[in-house]
Design a protein around this motif. Structure first.
Motif, mmCIF file in Angstrom:
data_model
loop_
_atom_site.group_PDB
_atom_site.id
_atom_site.type_symbol
_atom_site.label_atom_id
_atom_site.label_comp_id
_atom_site.label_asym_id
_atom_site.label_seq_id
_atom_site.Cartn_x
_atom_site.Cartn_y
_atom_site.Cartn_z
ATOM 1 N N ASN A 117 27.478 36.335 29.834
ATOM 2 C CA ASN A 117 27.260 35.223 30.590
ATOM 3 C C ASN A 117 26.012 35.096 31.318
ATOM 4 N N LYS A 118 25.031 35.150 29.856
ATOM 5 C CA LYS A 118 23.519 35.176 30.064
ATOM 6 C C LYS A 118 22.967 34.012 28.988
ATOM 7 N N ILE A 119 21.904 33.666 29.584
ATOM 8 C CA ILE A 119 21.097 32.465 28.679
ATOM 9 C C ILE A 119 20.293 33.019 27.739
ATOM 10 N N THR A 120 20.159 32.566 26.618
ATOM 11 C CA THR A 120 19.221 32.608 25.346
ATOM 12 C C THR A 120 18.634 31.569 25.102
ATOM 13 N N ILE A 121 17.293 31.295 24.749
ATOM 14 C CA ILE A 121 16.533 30.229 24.384
ATOM 15 C C ILE A 121 15.939 30.732 23.195
ATOM 16 N N THR A 122 16.179 30.240 21.823
ATOM 17 C CA THR A 122 15.679 30.705 20.843
ATOM 18 C C THR A 122 14.651 29.834 20.294
ATOM 19 N N THR A 123 13.427 30.618 20.034
ATOM 20 C CA THR A 123 12.115 29.760 19.729
ATOM 21 C C THR A 123 11.821 30.197 18.075
ATOM 22 N N GLY A 124 12.018 31.657 17.799
ATOM 23 C CA GLY A 124 11.721 32.120 16.779
ATOM 24 C C GLY A 124 12.410 32.017 15.492
ATOM 25 N N ALA A 125 13.768 31.954 15.623
ATOM 26 C CA ALA A 125 14.838 31.694 14.403
ATOM 27 C C ALA A 125 15.114 30.525 14.040
ATOM 28 N N ALA A 126 15.690 30.627 12.853
ATOM 29 C CA ALA A 126 15.583 29.052 12.331
ATOM 30 C C ALA A 126 16.925 28.500 11.843
ATOM 31 N N THR A 127 18.063 29.337 11.951
ATOM 32 C CA THR A 127 19.351 28.523 11.264
ATOM 33 C C THR A 127 19.982 27.931 12.430
ATOM 34 N N THR A 128 20.451 26.854 11.631
ATOM 35 C CA THR A 128 21.277 25.667 12.456
ATOM 36 C C THR A 128 22.625 26.239 12.943
ATOM 37 N N GLU A 129 23.028 27.307 12.567
ATOM 38 C CA GLU A 129 24.367 27.982 13.031
ATOM 39 C C GLU A 129 24.005 28.281 14.533
ATOM 40 N N LEU A 130 23.009 28.210 15.201
ATOM 41 C CA LEU A 130 22.698 28.738 16.469
ATOM 42 C C LEU A 130 23.371 27.449 17.355
#
Length: 400
Positions: A117-130
């Protein structure tokens, strides 16, 4: 004196509820990425500095509570990243994890964070699966993705006659996603993919892979890798005379940091896609110069997006009146993103932050008028063109 004490007590009572809405009486952000390997300059310690700048510019507190930033090196290994994330959540009171260079790492940490129950904000990875089949109600993708890179760089080269492609692909989730997205785009526009070869992450010898690509006769060799891998592949391609022989190299994920590392002489003429360039607007120039003074390097899109992600997260906490995950996630999807990184950015239901991206060309050395001024901006690609429509992303969170 009694009046003074009563006033002080009243102020304390007024302040207490705001602080009580922040868990552990502080907000703690973790920047988790590669700081010693192939992507160390791609994001690395520079992303940590960008996060610190965002906190400082925000004032250092939110809802009356101090904001802290911690960082760690995941070494591009999903198991190491997951162990760090668990420790951060379980014992170090980290509220959100950001950056997450390397797609396998980002997918693993986003899944773990969903359970926690925690927030992630991805800026460095690329996959559209996220933001596709593996999306999370608490997962956000901020800087770019493989679809945007395919539309930008892939689209430009197909338009220029590069209608046959051979891929040299990093052998993990990011490389597969970038190869697939670009290949699909090439084929949808009348081109052909004639083959592909995969290489291990952090390769030093690309000779056998490049010889296979050269022998394919493809007009374009798509480098579905990043960081030092792309730099090394381009350098070694020059040794085999690949470009001189008439084939083109497509650096599908190449940023200002790698251009600087490769040098303008070797990189000149490369077409690439980024979602930020420091020398594009007054706001980006001001940020770039402050970042340069602090780090001795200009920011790329990952660094600028990390600044934006931290700022947006703090704005969402402020707007929600709490750092509780559900409330903050809702505000992240509700609030527009308007800052030095994004102009009129919108966060979709699948967590994808949608903004314009830019097709760039690396200048010839005699066109460069100041340090780090490497790009000509060829065109702006609207966000709704660059990114997969949320309803078509495969994310189960999207209902329409």
């Amino acid at each position: 004196m009694r009046k003074l004490l009563t006033s002080v007590a009243a102020i304390g009572l007024l302040a207490a509820p705001a602080l009580a809405q922040v868990s552990d009486d502080k907000v703690k952000i973790g920047i988790l990425n590669d700081q010693s390997g192939v992507y160390a300059n791609f994001g690395g310690r520079y992303s940590y500095e960008a996060a610190l700048m965002a906190v400082e510019d925000f004032g250092g507190t939110v809802l009356g509570a101090p904001v802290e930033v911690t960082t760690a090196d995941h070494q591009n290994k999903a198991d190491i990243a997951s162990n760090i994330a668990r420790q951060w959540y379980d014992t170090e009171q980290v509220d959100s994890i950001m950056e997450l260079t390397t797609s396998s790492v980002a997918l693993a940490v986003q899944a773990l964070s969903k359970e926690a129950n925690k927030i992630t904000i991805t800026t460095g990875a690329a996959t559209t699966e996220l933001t596709g089949a593996q999306c999370s109600p608490y997962g956000f993708h901020w800087a770019y993705d493989t679809h945007a890179l395919a539309v930008g760089t892939g689209g430009a080269l197909v338009e220029q006659g590069g209608d046959t492609w051979y891929f040299l692909t990093a052998d993990y989730a990011f490389g597969y996603s970038l190869e697939e997205n670009t290949g699909n785009f090439v084929k949808a526009n009348g081109g052909e993919v004639v083959g592909a070869v995969r290489h291990p992450l952090a390769s030093t010898d690309f000779s056998s892979f490049l010889l296979q690509a050269q022998a394919s006769g493809a007009k374009v060799i798509g480098l579905a890798n990043a960081g030092a891998d792309t730099q090394n592949a381009i350098k070694q391609a020059a040794e085999f005379g690949i470009v001189q022989g008439g084939q083109r190299l497509a650096a599908l994920l190449f940023t200002l940091s790698e251009v600087n590392g490769l040098g303008a002489e070797a990189a000149q003429g490369l077409t690439l896609t980024e979602s930020f360039y420091w020398n594009r607007t007054d706001a980006s120039r001001e940020f770039g110069k402050r970042f340069l003074e602090r780090t001795q390097a200009m920011p790329n899109m990952i660094h600028a997006a990390t600044y934006s992600a931290v700022t947006s997260y703090l704005k969402a906490i402020e707007a929600a009146g709490t750092d509780e995950t559900e409330a903050v996630a809702a505000k992240l999807k509700e609030l527009p993103v308007q800052d030095l990184f994004a102009e009129n950015g919108v966060v979709a239901a699948n967590g994808r932050m949608i903004k314009d991206v830019y097709l760039m060309e690396v200048k010839a050395p005699d066109q460069i008028t100041e340090p780090w001024d490497y790009y000509n901006v060829l065109s702006t690609i609207p966000g709704d063109v660059a990114y997969i429509k949320p309803a078509e992303s495969g994310c189960p969170l999207v209902t329409q």
